[in-house]
Design a protein around this motif. Structure first.
Motif, PDB file in Angstrom:
ATOM      1  N   LEU A  49      41.979  44.725  53.792  1.00 27.15           N
ATOM      2  CA  LEU A  49      42.399  43.397  53.339  1.00 27.15           C
ATOM      3  C   LEU A  49      41.798  43.174  51.965  1.00 27.15           C
ATOM      4  O   LEU A  49      40.581  43.068  51.813  1.00 27.15           O
ATOM      5  N   GLN A  50      42.679  43.171  50.974  1.00 24.05           N
ATOM      6  CA  GLN A  50      42.208  43.046  49.599  1.00 24.05           C
ATOM      7  C   GLN A  50      42.747  41.775  48.973  1.00 24.05           C
ATOM      8  O   GLN A  50      43.865  41.357  49.266  1.00 24.05           O
ATOM      9  N   GLY A  51      41.951  41.170  48.104  1.00 23.15           N
ATOM     10  CA  GLY A  51      42.439  39.973  47.434  1.00 23.15           C
ATOM     11  C   GLY A  51      41.539  39.567  46.294  1.00 23.15           C
ATOM     12  O   GLY A  51      40.445  40.120  46.112  1.00 23.15           O
ATOM     13  N   SER A  56      49.890  41.874  40.640  1.00 22.11           N
ATOM     14  CA  SER A  56      50.058  42.734  39.480  1.00 22.11           C
ATOM     15  C   SER A  56      48.768  42.793  38.675  1.00 22.11           C
ATOM     16  O   SER A  56      48.480  41.929  37.862  1.00 22.11           O
ATOM     17  N   LEU A  57      47.957  43.822  38.948  1.00 18.09           N
ATOM     18  CA  LEU A  57      46.663  43.955  38.276  1.00 18.09           C
ATOM     19  C   LEU A  57      46.836  44.534  36.881  1.00 18.09           C
ATOM     20  O   LEU A  57      46.059  44.276  35.988  1.00 18.09           O
ATOM     21  N   TYR A  58      47.863  45.384  36.739  1.00 15.49           N
ATOM     22  CA  TYR A  58      48.128  46.049  35.462  1.00 15.49           C
ATOM     23  C   TYR A  58      49.625  46.299  35.402  1.00 15.49           C
ATOM     24  O   TYR A  58      50.315  46.222  36.421  1.00 15.49           O
ATOM     25  N   ASP A  59      50.124  46.616  34.203  1.00 14.95           N
ATOM     26  CA  ASP A  59      51.570  46.809  34.054  1.00 14.95           C
ATOM     27  C   ASP A  59      52.006  48.125  34.703  1.00 14.95           C
ATOM     28  O   ASP A  59      51.254  49.107  34.709  1.00 14.95           O
ATOM     29  N   PHE A 117      34.922  52.786  39.649  1.00 12.23           N
ATOM     30  CA  PHE A 117      35.013  52.402  38.238  1.00 12.23           C
ATOM     31  C   PHE A 117      36.367  52.757  37.648  1.00 12.23           C
ATOM     32  O   PHE A 117      37.162  53.475  38.250  1.00 12.23           O
ATOM     33  N   MET A 118      36.606  52.204  36.465  1.00  8.28           N
ATOM     34  CA  MET A 118      37.841  52.514  35.741  1.00  8.28           C
ATOM     35  C   MET A 118      37.533  53.522  34.634  1.00  8.28           C
ATOM     36  O   MET A 118      36.460  53.489  34.037  1.00  8.28           O
ATOM     37  N   VAL A 119      38.503  54.378  34.380  1.00 11.70           N
ATOM     38  CA  VAL A 119      38.362  55.419  33.363  1.00 11.70           C
ATOM     39  C   VAL A 119      39.236  55.052  32.166  1.00 11.70           C
ATOM     40  O   VAL A 119      40.426  54.781  32.331  1.00 11.70           O
ATOM     41  N   HIS A 150      32.095  48.828  41.048  1.00 15.07           N
ATOM     42  CA  HIS A 150      31.128  48.336  40.051  1.00 15.07           C
ATOM     43  C   HIS A 150      31.814  48.227  38.687  1.00 15.07           C
ATOM     44  O   HIS A 150      31.271  47.638  37.784  1.00 15.07           O
ATOM     45  N   GLU A 151      33.006  48.797  38.553  1.00 16.52           N
ATOM     46  CA  GLU A 151      33.878  48.739  37.357  1.00 16.52           C
ATOM     47  C   GLU A 151      33.365  49.582  36.193  1.00 16.52           C
ATOM     48  O   GLU A 151      34.115  50.335  35.594  1.00 16.52           O
ATOM     49  N   THR A 152      32.095  49.448  35.858  1.00 17.84           N
ATOM     50  CA  THR A 152      31.432  50.331  34.889  1.00 17.84           C
ATOM     51  C   THR A 152      29.936  50.159  35.087  1.00 17.84           C
ATOM     52  O   THR A 152      29.470  49.048  35.350  1.00 17.84           O
ATOM     53  N   GLY A 188      40.144  54.887  39.067  1.00 20.92           N
ATOM     54  CA  GLY A 188      41.481  55.080  38.518  1.00 20.92           C
ATOM     55  C   GLY A 188      41.461  54.780  37.037  1.00 20.92           C
ATOM     56  O   GLY A 188      40.461  54.290  36.508  1.00 20.92           O
ATOM     57  N   PRO A 189      42.577  55.078  36.369  1.00 22.30           N
ATOM     58  CA  PRO A 189      42.640  54.802  34.939  1.00 22.30           C
ATOM     59  C   PRO A 189      42.719  53.301  34.678  1.00 22.30           C
ATOM     60  O   PRO A 189      43.337  52.568  35.448  1.00 22.30           O
ATOM     61  N   PHE A 190      42.097  52.855  33.606  1.00 21.88           N
ATOM     62  CA  PHE A 190      42.349  51.508  33.096  1.00 21.88           C
ATOM     63  C   PHE A 190      43.793  51.502  32.593  1.00 21.88           C
ATOM     64  O   PHE A 190      44.239  52.458  31.954  1.00 21.88           O
ATOM     65  N   ILE A 191      44.535  50.449  32.925  1.00 22.10           N
ATOM     66  CA  ILE A 191      45.919  50.319  32.446  1.00 22.10           C
ATOM     67  C   ILE A 191      46.077  48.910  31.875  1.00 22.10           C
ATOM     68  O   ILE A 191      45.758  47.934  32.550  1.00 22.10           O
ATOM     69  N   PRO A 192      46.544  48.794  30.624  1.00 22.77           N
ATOM     70  CA  PRO A 192      46.648  47.451  30.045  1.00 22.77           C
ATOM     71  C   PRO A 192      47.680  46.582  30.756  1.00 22.77           C
ATOM     72  O   PRO A 192      48.691  47.084  31.245  1.00 22.77           O
ATOM     73  N   ARG A 214      38.603  40.343  32.014  1.00 19.71           N
ATOM     74  CA  ARG A 214      39.516  40.335  30.851  1.00 19.71           C
ATOM     75  C   ARG A 214      40.679  41.308  30.978  1.00 19.71           C
ATOM     76  O   ARG A 214      41.696  41.153  30.317  1.00 19.71           O
ATOM     77  N   TYR A 215      40.532  42.341  31.801  1.00 17.48           N
ATOM     78  CA  TYR A 215      41.545  43.402  31.891  1.00 17.48           C
ATOM     79  C   TYR A 215      42.546  43.156  33.017  1.00 17.48           C
ATOM     80  O   TYR A 215      43.569  43.822  33.096  1.00 17.48           O
ATOM     81  N   CYS A 216      42.250  42.207  33.893  1.00 21.10           N
ATOM     82  CA  CYS A 216      43.010  42.135  35.143  1.00 21.10           C
ATOM     83  C   CYS A 216      44.123  41.109  35.089  1.00 21.10           C
ATOM     84  O   CYS A 216      43.912  39.950  34.706  1.00 21.10           O
ATOM     85  N   GLY A 217      45.301  41.528  35.512  1.00 21.87           N
ATOM     86  CA  GLY A 217      46.488  40.673  35.449  1.00 21.87           C
ATOM     87  C   GLY A 217      46.422  39.447  36.330  1.00 21.87           C
ATOM     88  O   GLY A 217      47.105  38.453  36.066  1.00 21.87           O
TER      89      GLY A 217
HETATM   90  N1  5AD Z   1      43.734  48.653  35.053  1.00 20.13           N
HETATM   91  C1  5AD Z   1      43.234  49.428  36.028  1.00 20.13           C
HETATM   92  N2  5AD Z   1      42.588  48.963  37.104  1.00 20.13           N
HETATM   93  C2  5AD Z   1      42.469  47.635  37.203  1.00 20.13           C
HETATM   94  N3  5AD Z   1      41.886  46.887  38.136  1.00 20.13           N
HETATM   95  C3  5AD Z   1      42.031  45.615  37.799  1.00 20.13           C
HETATM   96  N4  5AD Z   1      42.692  45.506  36.642  1.00 20.13           N
HETATM   97  C4  5AD Z   1      42.974  46.758  36.245  1.00 20.13           C
HETATM   98  C5  5AD Z   1      43.614  47.311  35.117  1.00 20.13           C
HETATM   99  N5  5AD Z   1      44.114  46.553  34.142  1.00 20.13           N
HETATM  100  C6  5AD Z   1      41.154  47.470  39.246  1.00 20.13           C
HETATM  101  C7  5AD Z   1      39.701  47.044  39.209  1.00 20.13           C
HETATM  102  C8  5AD Z   1      39.523  46.306  40.523  1.00 20.13           C
HETATM  103  C9  5AD Z   1      40.631  46.869  41.372  1.00 20.13           C
HETATM  104  C10 5AD Z   1      41.051  46.022  42.505  1.00 20.13           C
HETATM  105  O1  5AD Z   1      41.692  47.034  40.458  1.00 20.13           O
HETATM  106  O2  5AD Z   1      38.874  48.199  39.174  1.00 20.13           O
HETATM  107  O3  5AD Z   1      38.270  46.514  41.128  1.00 20.13           O
END
Ligand code: 5AD
Length: 355
Positions: free
Chosen positions: A112-114, A312-315, A206-208, A168-170, A236-240, A74-77
């Motif tokens: 190699l990431q995807g 673009s995973l996050y803004d 994980f994301m913070v 593991h994300e969380t 790393g930080p969660f970013i919307p 749900r969080y990933c672009g």
């Molecule tokens: N904010 C921060 N990190 C993110 N990822 C994916 N979407 C977001 C987001 N909105 C991270 C996830 C994933 C990695 C490739 O990018 O943790 O495992």
């Protein structure tokens, strides 16, 4: 009554000494870190990383091979939920050209990431990996392609892959299930255990600052990592992202991310810990501050320039300047200014003994 300030410092010293704290102790630190500051914690994390890996910062070249993804995070672009993404998939030739550019710049690890893209079959990947390993026998190959079967991981390892990143994300089952649609927490953990069992150098993470994440959840992340004992930890930080349901949420903060990095270094002294692009994206000094809080890996982007903005995973994801592999020298300068030095070697985990 115990003096809380004294207890705060005592727990950091105990963690520095034992590389372990109980959940209630971690939560106590997280609850008080705003009041007492994270300077001492960060100092202890830096001391630990210097004792184990010295002042070296390992470089990895990141190649974003596809932004097709069948998952619904749900969080990933770039999740399958987002119909607006311009999807791309690099060809074998483009991937090899990126490796070639990276090798020329001195990189000896290619990541190699995807997204989870079913077009990247085992056959296609093994063929690609053989080719990379044949051309660059002194380089490590890391994959970060999500959950695959045990058999698939085994084939890829057999083709010469050295490492695998799968955050593991969380570690909270409830939170995990609320931020992923059609995903199983158990399957995630099983995939990580399979990678470990097969003998990969494994990266979890994980994301913070995920919406609704609690301090107890973050404590669980550390305890989970301690038990799994991965070679690498990406955090790393969660970013919307504007195209997700979390578009109006607050991002994870710099301070919280640095605190979690420092705690992770103290829990896992030997881990290879990147100062992530997400951290660099929320603060212009994020990269350096991450290094000072215990991180010892940087992963500049080697992807072809024309597709970088599509991954673009996050803004606000930084994809140019110091993040770019081609600016390795300026990144190096900043790393040196922060008090560290760049190490272009393969940079295996200490247990692999090739350092
Ligand atoms: N904010 C921060 N990190 C993110 N990822 C994916 N979407 C977001 C987001 N909105 C991270 C996830 C994933 C990695 C490739 O990018 O943790 O495992």
């Amino acid at each position: 009554m115990v003096n809380e300030k004294y207890l705060f410092r005592y727990l950091i010293d105990k963690l520095y000494r034992d590389n372990y704290l109980r959940e209630d102790e971690i939560v106590f630190l997280l609850e008080n870190v705003k009041l007492y500051g994270n300077d001492y914690l960060i100092q202890k994390a830096d001391e630990t990383r210097r004792r184990v890996y010295g002042d070296r910062v390992f470089m990895r070249g990141l190649i974003e091979i596809s932004n097709y993804c069948k998952r619904q995070c749900r969080y990933c672009g770039i999740s399958a939920l987002n119909p607006k993404v311009h999807r791309y998939r690099l060809t074998k030739e483009e991937i090899l050209a990126s490796c070639d550019k990276g090798y020329g710049l001195g990189f000896r690890t290619f990541v190699l990431q995807g997204g989870e893209d079913s077009q990247f079959t085992d056959d296609l990947l093994t063929d690609l990996i053989y080719e990379i390993k044949e051309r660059y026998p002194d380089a490590a190959v890391t994959l970060s392609l999500g959950e695959r079967s045990f058999q698939s991981y085994r084939k890829l390892l057999g083709a010469g892959v050295d490492r695998y990143l799968l955050r593991h994300e969380t570690a909270s089952r409830e939170l995990y299930e609320s931020i992923h649609i059609n995903s199983s927490y158990d399957a995630r953990l099983e995939a990580l255990r399979n990678l470990k069992r097969l003998g990969y150098q494994v990266g979890a993470g994980f994301m913070v600052g995920i919406p609704k994440q609690t301090k107890a959840d973050l404590a669980q992340d550390l305890l989970f990592l301690k038990e799994l004992d991965p070679e690498m930890v990406g955090l790393g930080p969660f970013i919307p992202h504007r195209a997700t349901i979390y578009r109006d949420e607050e991002p994870g903060s710099l301070e919280d991310t640095l605190t979690m990095l420092a705690l992770t270094r103290l829990f896992l002294p030997y881990a290879l810990l990147p100062s992530t692009t997400a951290l660099a994206s929320i603060d212009e000094n994020g990269r350096e501050l991450g290094l000072k809080a215990g991180a010892n890996v940087v992963m500049p982007n080697l992807s072809p320039v024309h597709i970088r903005d599509d991954y673009s995973l996050y803004d606000g994801k930084v994809s140019s300047g110091y993040e770019a592999g081609e600016h390795r020298k300026s990144l190096e300068k900043r790393i040196c200014q922060a008090g560290y030095k760049v190490d272009m070697s393969k940079g295996d985990h200490i247990r692999w003994k090739n350092n």
